[in-house]
Design an enzyme around this catalytic site. Structure first.
Site, PDB file in Angstrom:
ATOM      1  N   HIS A 175       0.810  -1.217   0.000  1.00 17.85           N
ATOM      2  CA  HIS A 175       0.000   0.000   0.000  1.00 17.85           C
ATOM      3  C   HIS A 175       0.856   1.285   0.000  1.00 17.85           C
ATOM      4  O   HIS A 175       0.814   2.075  -0.924  1.00 17.85           O
ATOM      5  CB  HIS A 175      -0.887   0.034   1.247  1.00 17.85           C
ATOM      6  CG  HIS A 175      -1.735  -1.181   1.449  1.00 17.85           C
ATOM      7  ND1 HIS A 175      -2.815  -1.498   0.665  1.00 17.85           N
ATOM      8  CD2 HIS A 175      -1.648  -2.165   2.380  1.00 17.85           C
ATOM      9  CE1 HIS A 175      -3.366  -2.624   1.106  1.00 17.85           C
ATOM     10  NE2 HIS A 175      -2.679  -3.046   2.138  1.00 17.85           N
TER      11      HIS A 175
HETATM   12  O1  RIB Z   1      -4.964   0.039   4.810  1.00 24.07           O
HETATM   13  C1  RIB Z   1      -3.579   0.056   4.576  1.00 24.07           C
HETATM   14  C2  RIB Z   1      -2.929   1.170   5.318  1.00 24.07           C
HETATM   15  O2  RIB Z   1      -3.150   1.013   6.721  1.00 24.07           O
HETATM   16  C3  RIB Z   1      -1.399   1.184   5.163  1.00 24.07           C
HETATM   17  O3  RIB Z   1      -0.934   2.486   5.313  1.00 24.07           O
HETATM   18  C4  RIB Z   1      -0.941   0.326   6.306  1.00 24.07           C
HETATM   19  O4  RIB Z   1       0.401   0.628   6.701  1.00 24.07           O
HETATM   20  C5  RIB Z   1      -1.906   0.761   7.383  1.00 24.07           C
HETATM   21  O5  RIB Z   1      -1.408   1.969   7.948  1.00 24.07           O
END
Ligand code: RIB
Ligand code: CA
Length: 337
Positions: free
Chosen positions: A260
């Site tokens: 992500h």
């Molecule tokens: O949903 C994914 C996000 O939430 C990413 O930034 C992960 O590190 C968590 O913070």
């Protein structure tokens, strides 16, 4: 009409960047990507409670900077809990230590004695040139700074956020973790940015789920600068990914974890890896069932106060080429021309 986000490197040198994060495995990979790039001048890193506690996210940020041989980067611990709702963490996804159980050398570099919110507010207030903000976690720090001094938004040239989901969430059916953990902060940031005309790019789960660290991509990480083994970073990242979000992978039929947060840094380095669309948006903050939901309106006529560039697609192979090329630099691989 939304201003086009200025996502190309600035003509007068590297992009001046503050990274707000909650390391977290994918945050750690995002930091390694950013620290490897001469396109970015990292003014500071602010940490926030999110994936794990503020103490742990702050420790992990220092460990990663030292792993990247950048002990000079200043790290400012921010808010230990969301604005309104009770804290939630995601240790079941990132492991109790936030790095998938991978043990890095305890950090020698200090945490800065200035609060992350004070750093954000005062750095933006005095910024001699506009600053970009990369948001990788719950938006509590930035929202607090904007509540204290909204006019600092005038010094933000771009905010790139990993957050939200137009389809299914990853914490509830409606909400993605960063916006779920602090929905009020997310709403403050989107609305204040719109009030001041700050370009905001939001990279949602719908896009980051296209950036899966498949077994082949994880092997490519292990093979970085092997067999000489000068680049523990490739192997370290692969080790962190082995235990990242296994339950979500099985539930969604993924062959590996989605990366992500590195998508945010990749957007700053190579925006043409992504497609975006200008769209009205806001965050649901009321209902227990849907709070943290990113609500979007393509017509722009339905009263949503936020104005964002929503990422809608990613060139995943191009993303991994960029990531591997940059992580390869830690082992002495010359940058590809
Ligand atoms: O949903 C994914 C996000 O939430 C990413 O930034 C992960 O590190 C968590 O913070
Ligand atoms: Ca994160």
């Amino acid at each position: 009409m939304l201003p086009t986000p200025a996502a190309e490197p600035l003509p007068d040198g590297p992009r001046r960047l503050i990274i707000d994060c909650d390391p977290g495995i994918d945050d750690a990979v995002a930091l390694l990507l950013a620290l490897a790039s001469p396109q970015l001048e990292i003014l500071g890193i602010t940490t926030v409670a999110g994936n794990v506690s503020l103490e742990t996210t702050s420790t992990n940020a220092r460990c990663i900077c030292e792993l990247a041989s950048h002990p000079e980067v200043q790290i400012f611990p921010g808010c230990p809990r969301p604005l309104v709702r009770p804290s939630v963490i995601a240790a079941q996804v990132h492991g109790e230590n936030g790095l998938g159980g991978v043990r890095l050398a305890p950090p020698q570099m200090p945490l800065q004695p200035i609060h992350g919110v004070d750093f954000l507010r005062d750095t933006l207030r005095c910024a001699p040139a506009p600053v970009t903000l990369a948001s990788l976690g719950p938006l509590t720090n930035l929202a607090t700074a904007l509540i204290q001094a909204p006019q600092i938004a005038e010094r933000l040239e771009l905010i790139v956020i990993m957050g939200g989901a137009v389809g299914a969430g990853n914490v509830t059916a409606a909400a993605e973790f960063n916006f779920y953990a602090d929905p009020h902060a997310a709403q403050v940031v989107l609305h204040t940015a719109a009030d001041y005309g700050v370009p905001v790019v939001v990279i949602p789960l719908d896009v980051t789920h296209g950036a899966i660290a498949t077994p082949a991509r994880r092997q490519a990480l292990r093979d970085l600068n092997a067999p000489a083994g000068q680049n523990p970073i490739g192997q370290t990242v692969a080790a962190m990914l082995e235990n990242y979000g296994l339950r979500e992978q099985q539930a969604r039929g993924f062959t590996g974890p989605p990366l992500h947060d590195p998508c945010v840094i990749a957007y700053l380095l190579q925006p043409d890896l992504f497609e975006t669309e200008a769209i009205a948006a806001s965050i649901e903050i009321q209902s227990p069932l849907t709070q943290g939901r990113l609500v979007v309106d393509r017509s722009g006529e339905l009263g949503l106060l936020g104005r964002i560039h929503l990422a809608t697609a990613i060139d995943a192979d191009g993303f991994y080429r960029l990531l591997l090329e940059h992580l390869g630099r830690y082992g002495g691989e010359p940058p590809t021309p």
